[in-house]
Enzyme design. Structure first.
Site, PDB file in Angstrom:
ATOM      1  N   GLU A 117       0.869  -1.188   0.000  1.00 47.67           N
ATOM      2  CA  GLU A 117       0.000   0.000   0.000  1.00 47.67           C
ATOM      3  C   GLU A 117       0.897   1.227   0.000  1.00 47.67           C
ATOM      4  O   GLU A 117       1.364   1.652   1.041  1.00 47.67           O
ATOM      5  CB  GLU A 117      -0.898  -0.045   1.245  1.00 47.67           C
ATOM      6  CG  GLU A 117      -2.060   0.915   1.176  1.00 47.67           C
ATOM      7  CD  GLU A 117      -2.797   1.017   2.508  1.00 47.67           C
ATOM      8  OE1 GLU A 117      -2.274   0.541   3.537  1.00 47.67           O
ATOM      9  OE2 GLU A 117      -3.889   1.605   2.514  1.00 47.67           O
ATOM     10  N   ILE A 158      -2.480   7.854   7.634  1.00 46.36           N
ATOM     11  CA  ILE A 158      -1.351   7.829   8.569  1.00 46.36           C
ATOM     12  C   ILE A 158      -0.024   7.546   7.862  1.00 46.36           C
ATOM     13  O   ILE A 158       1.005   7.402   8.513  1.00 46.36           O
ATOM     14  CB  ILE A 158      -1.562   6.782   9.695  1.00 46.36           C
ATOM     15  CG1 ILE A 158      -1.789   5.391   9.108  1.00 46.36           C
ATOM     16  CG2 ILE A 158      -2.662   7.210  10.648  1.00 46.36           C
ATOM     17  CD1 ILE A 158      -1.516   4.283  10.088  1.00 46.36           C
ATOM     18  N   HIS A 201      -5.914   5.741  -1.242  1.00 43.39           N
ATOM     19  CA  HIS A 201      -5.195   6.938  -0.775  1.00 43.39           C
ATOM     20  C   HIS A 201      -5.065   7.893  -1.957  1.00 43.39           C
ATOM     21  O   HIS A 201      -3.968   8.308  -2.330  1.00 43.39           O
ATOM     22  CB  HIS A 201      -3.837   6.568  -0.180  1.00 43.39           C
ATOM     23  CG  HIS A 201      -3.964   5.889   1.148  1.00 43.39           C
ATOM     24  ND1 HIS A 201      -4.012   6.575   2.334  1.00 43.39           N
ATOM     25  CD2 HIS A 201      -4.075   4.573   1.464  1.00 43.39           C
ATOM     26  CE1 HIS A 201      -4.147   5.713   3.335  1.00 43.39           C
ATOM     27  NE2 HIS A 201      -4.192   4.491   2.841  1.00 43.39           N
ATOM     28  N   ARG A 225     -22.250  16.031  -7.588  1.00 53.33           N
ATOM     29  CA  ARG A 225     -21.775  16.514  -8.879  1.00 53.33           C
ATOM     30  C   ARG A 225     -20.417  15.928  -9.235  1.00 53.33           C
ATOM     31  O   ARG A 225     -19.965  16.044 -10.357  1.00 53.33           O
ATOM     32  CB  ARG A 225     -21.713  18.047  -8.893  1.00 53.33           C
ATOM     33  CG  ARG A 225     -23.069  18.681  -9.165  1.00 53.33           C
ATOM     34  CD  ARG A 225     -22.943  20.161  -9.452  1.00 53.33           C
ATOM     35  NE  ARG A 225     -22.528  20.903  -8.268  1.00 53.33           N
ATOM     36  CZ  ARG A 225     -23.371  21.347  -7.327  1.00 53.33           C
ATOM     37  NH1 ARG A 225     -24.660  21.147  -7.454  1.00 53.33           N
ATOM     38  NH2 ARG A 225     -22.932  22.002  -6.284  1.00 53.33           N
ATOM     39  N   ASP A 238     -15.372  -2.105  11.148  1.00 54.05           N
ATOM     40  CA  ASP A 238     -14.982  -2.147  12.567  1.00 54.05           C
ATOM     41  C   ASP A 238     -15.857  -1.224  13.408  1.00 54.05           C
ATOM     42  O   ASP A 238     -15.673  -1.118  14.620  1.00 54.05           O
ATOM     43  CB  ASP A 238     -13.497  -1.778  12.735  1.00 54.05           C
ATOM     44  CG  ASP A 238     -13.180  -0.375  12.244  1.00 54.05           C
ATOM     45  OD1 ASP A 238     -14.058   0.263  11.632  1.00 54.05           O
ATOM     46  OD2 ASP A 238     -12.040   0.083  12.453  1.00 54.05           O
ATOM     47  N   ASP A 295      -7.704  -4.323   7.807  1.00 53.06           N
ATOM     48  CA  ASP A 295      -6.687  -3.256   7.847  1.00 53.06           C
ATOM     49  C   ASP A 295      -6.056  -3.237   9.247  1.00 53.06           C
ATOM     50  O   ASP A 295      -5.652  -2.182   9.748  1.00 53.06           O
ATOM     51  CB  ASP A 295      -7.293  -1.889   7.498  1.00 53.06           C
ATOM     52  CG  ASP A 295      -6.231  -0.876   7.067  1.00 53.06           C
ATOM     53  OD1 ASP A 295      -5.067  -1.276   6.872  1.00 53.06           O
ATOM     54  OD2 ASP A 295      -6.558   0.319   6.952  1.00 53.06           O
ATOM     55  N   ALA A 327      -5.794   5.204  12.863  1.00 53.13           N
ATOM     56  CA  ALA A 327      -4.564   4.512  12.456  1.00 53.13           C
ATOM     57  C   ALA A 327      -4.847   3.020  12.285  1.00 53.13           C
ATOM     58  O   ALA A 327      -4.433   2.203  13.083  1.00 53.13           O
ATOM     59  CB  ALA A 327      -3.472   4.742  13.494  1.00 53.13           C
ATOM     60  N   GLY A 328      -5.573   2.683  11.241  1.00 51.31           N
ATOM     61  CA  GLY A 328      -5.897   1.269  11.018  1.00 51.31           C
ATOM     62  C   GLY A 328      -6.839   0.769  12.091  1.00 51.31           C
ATOM     63  O   GLY A 328      -7.486   1.547  12.797  1.00 51.31           O
TER      64      GLY A 328
END
Ligand SMILES: [Zn+2]
Length: 440
Positions: A153, A164, A228, A260, A284, A309, A348-349
């Protein structure tokens, strides 16, 4: 006349599960399941019995419980205290720690996964990636969960949607040589060879020339996922036409849906003639509102994949944990399932397990058990192109199984992992193993 004592039958390595319900497509099917610990595969009972005259060594009566294909997590950053994006002084230690995670992970029902690296420096990728590739031919149930190759990633991400990930290590690729310089030429594998330790990369297609480079990644058997990214709907369409087949953690770290400018999410509503991508969803209860999860599911069910994740704090107590972020080191604070970057409100995940995500999703969506399990079995297997061997209980598939009990909690049914089997062998059992019923 006394009955003749039959000669001792040679062991076949076959186990028969009986009185069980199998997850097959969108249904629970009452059917026996035969698995072989020798081949590590699901065997056709007809072929074993009539063609090979092979009888099971053992018959296990499951008392009506559910057998699902083993779960697949395509985005897992670490677990049980080990972050895969860690450079260790002694690289041999890395392999040892990775094996420990795999052994722990199998008890969570995850029998195969993509170890995921966040954006890092080139030096880390070059050292660590060789440890994360698919096991290719090594089929040891004792090793626990199996890597299906790395999910890398970054670092070709958009700094405006870094989440993060450290902005300092993010890059832009103008040519394929830029990508090779980052991950290392050997780690990308040869063209048409499919021998890269990398199975998937998350990229921001709008940065540099990434959209034009997607076909080169695809030629090496590497799946391209959009994430991302601040891509517009139009930019996301270009990436999909170039060969991107996945979206990383849908809604998080991307432009939100605007009426839009529908952004990346918009491609899920695109016309039928477009090959709509698969997409990861973190259920989660923190990353996404339950209704947002349901919107995604109802938009395109065939593409919906639950991912954790999860960070290396998965399975650890609450507290502050050190985290290497590119060149810098910072802390992630775990409070229950919530992970925040210390001193900020940046998520953070997660530290959730995949079966907890499935149970959340069952509760929020009201969908059926087989439909919920499909999002962590058949659908990720189809996304990865390994549906013949993973995510299925058909004869010939790997005998990676989870045996579930059902438990009523707050008016909804939850799945409880009783046993996990890997390559036709019992790899985990909640409580003592019961003596076999009806062994012949
Ligand atoms: Zn991410």
């Amino acid at each position: 006349m006394p009955a003749a004592v039959p000669p001792t039958r040679p062991r076949t390595g076959i186990t028969r599960f009986t009185n069980c319900r199998l997850v097959k497509g969108d249904s629970l099917v009452e059917e026996d399941l035969w698995v072989s610990s020798q081949s590590g595969k699901i065997v056709s009972s007809q072929a074993a019995f009539f063609d090979d005259l092979a009888l099971p060594d053992e018959s296990i009566d499951l008392g009506g419980r559910i057998i699902s294909p083993g779960l697949i997590d395509v985005q897992l950053n670490g677990a049980f205290g080990f972050n895969f994006s860690t450079l260790l002084e002694d690289t041999a230690q890395y392999g040892k720690k990775f094996l420990e995670v795999k052994k722990g992970l199998v008890a969570t029902g995850v029998t195969s996964f993509l170890p995921t690296l966040t954006s890092q420096t080139s030096g880390l990728y070059q050292k660590v990636l060789p440890y994360l590739g698919p096991s290719r031919g090594i089929r040891r149930f004792e090793d626990g969960s199996e890597s299906l190759g790395a999910h890398v990633e970054g670092p070709f991400l958009n700094p405006a949607k870094n989440g993060i990930h450290s902005k300092d290590v993010l890059l832009e690729a103008q040519t394929f040589e830029d990508i090779e310089a980052c991950y290392g030429k050997a780690n990308l594998g040869a063209r048409e060879s499919n021998n890269s330790p990398m199975t998937m990369v998350t990229v921001a297609p709008e940065r540099g020339q990434m959209s034009k480079l997607i076909p080169e990644l695809r030629k090496r058997g590497i799946i391209c996922s959009i994430g991302h990214s601040a891509a517009t709907y139009e930019e996301a369409l270009v990436a999909i036409e170039a060969g991107a087949t996945m979206i990383t953690h849908l809604f998080n770290a991307m432009r939100p849906l605007h009426h839009r400018n529908p952004g990346i999410f918009g491609v899920l509503g695109a016309a039928e003639n477009l090959q709509r991508p698969y997409f990861g969803v973190i259920a989660d209860g923190i990353h996404l509102h339950p209704t947002t999860v349901n919107i995604a599911f109802n938009t395109f069910r065939e593409g919906f994949i639950l991912v954790t994740d999860a960070m290396h704090m998965m399975g650890l107590p609450d507290g502050a944990y050190q985290w290497t972020n590119g060149d810098a080191t910072s802390n992630i604070v775990k409070v229950g399932p919530t992970l925040l970057l210390e001193g900020t409100d940046t998520i953070a995940g997660s530290s959730i397990s995949l079966i907890e995500c499935v149970n959340n999703f069952l509760k929020w969506s009201g969908t059926t058990i087989p439909a919920a399990l499909k999002t962590v079995t058949a659908t990720p297997a189809a996304m990865l192109g390994c549906q013949e061997t993973k995510g299925s209980l058909n004869a010939g598939a790997d005998a990676d199984l989870v045996i579930f009990s059902e438990q009523l909690k707050g008016g909804t049914t939850e799945l409880v992992i009783d046993e996990v089997w890997k390559f036709g062998n019992r790899a985990y059992c909640r409580g003592p193993v019961k003596p076999p019923h009806g062994t012949k």
